[in-house]
Design a protein around this motif. Structure first.
Motif, PDB file in Angstrom:
ATOM      1  N   ILE A  15     -44.027 -35.042  24.412  1.00  0.00           N
ATOM      2  CA  ILE A  15     -44.752 -35.177  25.670  1.00  0.00           C
ATOM      3  C   ILE A  15     -46.185 -34.651  25.585  1.00  0.00           C
ATOM      4  CG2 ILE A  15     -44.822 -34.374  28.071  1.00  0.00           C
ATOM      5  CD1 ILE A  15     -41.823 -34.814  28.202  1.00  0.00           C
ATOM      6  N   PRO A  16     -46.450 -33.478  24.963  1.00  0.00           N
ATOM      7  CA  PRO A  16     -47.845 -33.020  24.892  1.00  0.00           C
ATOM      8  C   PRO A  16     -48.792 -34.015  24.215  1.00  0.00           C
ATOM      9  CG  PRO A  16     -46.376 -31.198  24.414  1.00  0.00           C
ATOM     10  CD  PRO A  16     -45.522 -32.443  24.471  1.00  0.00           C
ATOM     11  N   SER A  17     -48.320 -34.695  23.165  1.00  0.00           N
ATOM     12  CA  SER A  17     -49.189 -35.657  22.479  1.00  0.00           C
ATOM     13  C   SER A  17     -49.003 -37.089  22.990  1.00  0.00           C
ATOM     14  CB  SER A  17     -48.933 -35.627  20.971  1.00  0.00           C
ATOM     15  OG  SER A  17     -47.598 -36.022  20.676  1.00  0.00           O
ATOM     16  N   SER A  18     -48.020 -37.307  23.869  1.00  0.00           N
ATOM     17  CA  SER A  18     -47.785 -38.615  24.501  1.00  0.00           C
ATOM     18  C   SER A  18     -47.540 -39.727  23.486  1.00  0.00           C
ATOM     19  CB  SER A  18     -48.956 -38.993  25.420  1.00  0.00           C
ATOM     20  OG  SER A  18     -49.144 -38.035  26.427  1.00  0.00           O
ATOM     21  N   ARG A  19     -46.654 -39.443  22.514  1.00  0.00           N
ATOM     22  CA  ARG A  19     -46.322 -40.472  21.531  1.00  0.00           C
ATOM     23  C   ARG A  19     -44.962 -40.171  20.899  1.00  0.00           C
ATOM     24  NH1 ARG A  19     -50.579 -37.828  19.280  1.00  0.00           N
ATOM     25  NH2 ARG A  19     -51.936 -39.570  19.801  1.00  0.00           N
ATOM     26  N   ARG A  20     -44.375 -41.214  20.325  1.00  0.00           N
ATOM     27  CA  ARG A  20     -43.131 -41.054  19.587  1.00  0.00           C
ATOM     28  C   ARG A  20     -43.426 -40.445  18.222  1.00  0.00           C
ATOM     29  NH1 ARG A  20     -39.780 -46.618  21.108  1.00  0.00           N
ATOM     30  NH2 ARG A  20     -40.228 -46.527  23.341  1.00  0.00           N
TER      31      ARG A  20
ATOM     32  N   SER B  60     -44.796 -47.088  32.642  1.00  0.00           N
ATOM     33  CA  SER B  60     -45.141 -46.266  31.485  1.00  0.00           C
ATOM     34  C   SER B  60     -43.955 -46.095  30.536  1.00  0.00           C
ATOM     35  CB  SER B  60     -45.615 -44.878  31.953  1.00  0.00           C
ATOM     36  OG  SER B  60     -44.535 -44.143  32.534  1.00  0.00           O
ATOM     37  N   TRP B  61     -42.868 -46.750  30.839  1.00  0.00           N
ATOM     38  CA  TRP B  61     -41.588 -46.523  30.169  1.00  0.00           C
ATOM     39  C   TRP B  61     -41.026 -47.836  29.635  1.00  0.00           C
ATOM     40  CZ3 TRP B  61     -36.362 -47.395  32.166  1.00  0.00           C
ATOM     41  CH2 TRP B  61     -35.372 -46.645  31.509  1.00  0.00           C
TER      42      TRP B  61
ATOM     43  N   PHE C 286     -38.053 -42.696  25.804  1.00  0.00           N
ATOM     44  CA  PHE C 286     -38.431 -44.113  25.738  1.00  0.00           C
ATOM     45  C   PHE C 286     -39.761 -44.394  26.438  1.00  0.00           C
ATOM     46  CE2 PHE C 286     -33.971 -44.005  24.811  1.00  0.00           C
ATOM     47  CZ  PHE C 286     -33.820 -44.950  23.819  1.00  0.00           C
ATOM     48  N   TYR C 287     -40.546 -43.344  26.684  1.00  0.00           N
ATOM     49  CA  TYR C 287     -41.904 -43.567  27.169  1.00  0.00           C
ATOM     50  C   TYR C 287     -42.695 -44.368  26.144  1.00  0.00           C
ATOM     51  CZ  TYR C 287     -42.006 -40.482  31.279  1.00  0.00           C
ATOM     52  OH  TYR C 287     -41.807 -39.928  32.520  1.00  0.00           O
ATOM     53  N   ARG C 288     -43.658 -45.118  26.625  1.00  0.00           N
ATOM     54  CA  ARG C 288     -44.564 -45.855  25.742  1.00  0.00           C
ATOM     55  C   ARG C 288     -45.614 -44.897  25.173  1.00  0.00           C
ATOM     56  NH1 ARG C 288     -46.531 -50.344  29.813  1.00  0.00           N
ATOM     57  NH2 ARG C 288     -47.842 -50.935  28.047  1.00  0.00           N
ATOM     58  N   ASP C 289     -46.074 -45.147  23.959  1.00  0.00           N
ATOM     59  CA  ASP C 289     -47.110 -44.323  23.348  1.00  0.00           C
ATOM     60  C   ASP C 289     -48.439 -44.511  24.077  1.00  0.00           C
ATOM     61  OD1 ASP C 289     -45.239 -43.563  21.524  1.00  0.00           O
ATOM     62  OD2 ASP C 289     -46.163 -44.551  19.803  1.00  0.00           O
ATOM     63  N   ALA C 290     -49.099 -43.397  24.394  1.00  0.00           N
ATOM     64  CA  ALA C 290     -50.369 -43.487  25.115  1.00  0.00           C
ATOM     65  C   ALA C 290     -51.459 -44.127  24.278  1.00  0.00           C
ATOM     66  CB  ALA C 290     -50.811 -42.092  25.557  1.00  0.00           C
ATOM     67  N   ASP C 291     -51.362 -44.005  22.937  1.00  0.00           N
ATOM     68  CA  ASP C 291     -52.429 -44.520  22.082  1.00  0.00           C
ATOM     69  C   ASP C 291     -52.045 -45.805  21.351  1.00  0.00           C
ATOM     70  OD1 ASP C 291     -50.549 -43.488  20.389  1.00  0.00           O
ATOM     71  OD2 ASP C 291     -51.919 -42.179  19.278  1.00  0.00           O
ATOM     72  N   ASP C 292     -50.991 -46.458  21.794  1.00  0.00           N
ATOM     73  CA  ASP C 292     -50.591 -47.712  21.170  1.00  0.00           C
ATOM     74  C   ASP C 292     -51.621 -48.789  21.511  1.00  0.00           C
ATOM     75  OD1 ASP C 292     -49.456 -50.075  20.300  1.00  0.00           O
ATOM     76  OD2 ASP C 292     -47.443 -49.572  20.992  1.00  0.00           O
TER      77      ASP C 292
ATOM     78  N   PRO D  72     -51.270 -53.068  30.318  1.00  0.00           N
ATOM     79  CA  PRO D  72     -51.880 -51.753  30.122  1.00  0.00           C
ATOM     80  C   PRO D  72     -51.071 -50.660  30.833  1.00  0.00           C
ATOM     81  CG  PRO D  72     -53.527 -53.377  30.774  1.00  0.00           C
ATOM     82  CD  PRO D  72     -52.185 -54.023  30.955  1.00  0.00           C
ATOM     83  N   LEU D  73     -51.109 -49.470  30.270  1.00  0.00           N
ATOM     84  CA  LEU D  73     -50.407 -48.352  30.889  1.00  0.00           C
ATOM     85  C   LEU D  73     -51.054 -48.008  32.231  1.00  0.00           C
ATOM     86  CD1 LEU D  73     -49.882 -46.104  27.768  1.00  0.00           C
ATOM     87  CD2 LEU D  73     -48.060 -46.968  29.240  1.00  0.00           C
ATOM     88  N   PRO D  74     -50.252 -47.721  33.267  1.00  0.00           N
ATOM     89  CA  PRO D  74     -50.826 -47.328  34.562  1.00  0.00           C
ATOM     90  C   PRO D  74     -51.504 -45.964  34.447  1.00  0.00           C
ATOM     91  CG  PRO D  74     -48.457 -46.967  34.545  1.00  0.00           C
ATOM     92  CD  PRO D  74     -48.775 -47.669  33.258  1.00  0.00           C
ATOM     93  N   ARG D  75     -52.520 -45.727  35.256  1.00  0.00           N
ATOM     94  CA  ARG D  75     -53.259 -44.470  35.181  1.00  0.00           C
ATOM     95  C   ARG D  75     -53.359 -43.819  36.561  1.00  0.00           C
ATOM     96  NH1 ARG D  75     -55.272 -43.805  30.248  1.00  0.00           N
ATOM     97  NH2 ARG D  75     -56.574 -42.063  30.896  1.00  0.00           N
ATOM     98  N   ARG D  76     -53.392 -42.464  36.533  1.00  0.00           N
ATOM     99  CA  ARG D  76     -53.523 -41.673  37.757  1.00  0.00           C
ATOM    100  C   ARG D  76     -54.007 -40.283  37.367  1.00  0.00           C
ATOM    101  NH1 ARG D  76     -48.530 -40.260  41.915  1.00  0.00           N
ATOM    102  NH2 ARG D  76     -49.774 -39.889  43.778  1.00  0.00           N
ATOM    103  N   PHE D  77     -54.832 -39.677  38.195  1.00  0.00           N
ATOM    104  CA  PHE D  77     -55.384 -38.344  37.916  1.00  0.00           C
ATOM    105  C   PHE D  77     -56.152 -38.310  36.596  1.00  0.00           C
ATOM    106  CE2 PHE D  77     -51.340 -37.158  40.264  1.00  0.00           C
ATOM    107  CZ  PHE D  77     -51.964 -37.080  41.505  1.00  0.00           C
ATOM    108  N   GLY D  78     -56.714 -39.435  36.191  1.00  0.00           N
ATOM    109  CA  GLY D  78     -57.496 -39.477  34.977  1.00  0.00           C
ATOM    110  C   GLY D  78     -56.692 -39.558  33.692  1.00  0.00           C
ATOM    111  N   ILE D  79     -55.370 -39.669  33.809  1.00  0.00           N
ATOM    112  CA  ILE D  79     -54.499 -39.794  32.635  1.00  0.00           C
ATOM    113  C   ILE D  79     -53.488 -40.898  32.901  1.00  0.00           C
ATOM    114  CG2 ILE D  79     -54.721 -37.343  32.005  1.00  0.00           C
ATOM    115  CD1 ILE D  79     -51.883 -36.940  33.195  1.00  0.00           C
ATOM    116  N   VAL D  80     -52.667 -41.197  31.896  1.00  0.00           N
ATOM    117  CA  VAL D  80     -51.586 -42.160  32.097  1.00  0.00           C
ATOM    118  C   VAL D  80     -50.650 -41.646  33.185  1.00  0.00           C
ATOM    119  CG1 VAL D  80     -49.589 -43.263  31.030  1.00  0.00           C
ATOM    120  CG2 VAL D  80     -51.699 -42.984  29.718  1.00  0.00           C
TER     121      VAL D  80
END
Length: 200
Positions: free
Chosen positions: A86-91, A60-61, A33-39, A45-53
């Motif tokens: 998870i690798p592509s960060s999307r459903r 993020s969920w 049930f994570y949110r899509d990174a590219d939605d 907005p999705l929270p960010r850390r270490f240069g990524i979501v």
């Protein structure tokens, strides 16, 4: 009501998924049930850390969708739920979860504790457990798994893993405050087996 749910929280790498596989109860993977990174409709907005979501931030969920799936399984015995890559960060699709004749199931994920109050208020909660291990153990397990699955770049995985290890005790305290009982993997497995035997 058809069934009740055990909410199973714990740090990434604490063995939640392998535990549910050993016990054999129907399982809802809350990480799907994570949110899509590219939605493009991200609000907030999705929270960010270490240069990524920041996938370790509850923002993020999609808690609303996860709760709806838990409630559908408890009341109807089946639900269509997302499949998250998870690798592509999307459903990438959906899958049908069907409890069959089982009257208890597990909903597991790092954000499971976020649902405890709402699930309990609806009378759907069988138990809420937080699996605990030493942070060094979860760090090693998590890193080996994430590298094998090529979830993110190795440098990012190490940086994220070290940050999670430092934060883990505080996370367990938060999950406990939200209503989970801290348990060792052995204690958690015994509880799940007892519930499975009692709710056949």
């Amino acid at each position: 009501m058809v069934a009740q749910v055990v909410l199973l929280a714990g740090a990434s790498g604490s063995g939640k998924t392998s535990l549910t596989r050993r016990v054999g109860l129907p399982t809802l993977a809350l990480d799907d049930f994570y949110r899509d990174a590219d939605d493009p409709r991200q609000d907030p907005p999705l929270p960010r850390r270490f240069g990524i979501v920041d996938w370790d931030d509850p923002a993020s969920w999609d808690a609303t969708a996860a709760l709806a799936a838990v409630e559908a399984l408890c009341r109807k015995g089946a639900a269509d739920v997302p499949v998250y890559d998870i690798p592509s960060s999307r459903r990438t699709g959906t899958v049908r979860v069907d409890l069959g004749e089982r009257h208890v199931f597990v909903a597991e994920g790092v954000f499971a504790a976020e649902l405890v109050a709402a699930v309990r208020a609806r009378g759907l909660l069988a138990d809420a457990i937080c699996v605990t291990l030493h942070p060094a153990v979860t760090f090693g397990r998590r890193l080996l798994r994430d590298l094998a699955e090529m979830r993110k770049p190795p440098v990012t995985l190490v940086r994220r893993g070290l940050a999670l290890a430092r934060a883990e005790r505080g996370l367990v305290e938060r999950w406990t405050a939200l209503g989970c009982r801290p348990c060792s993997p052995v204690e958690a497995e015994r509880t799940l087996r007892e519930l499975a035997a009692a709710r056949r």
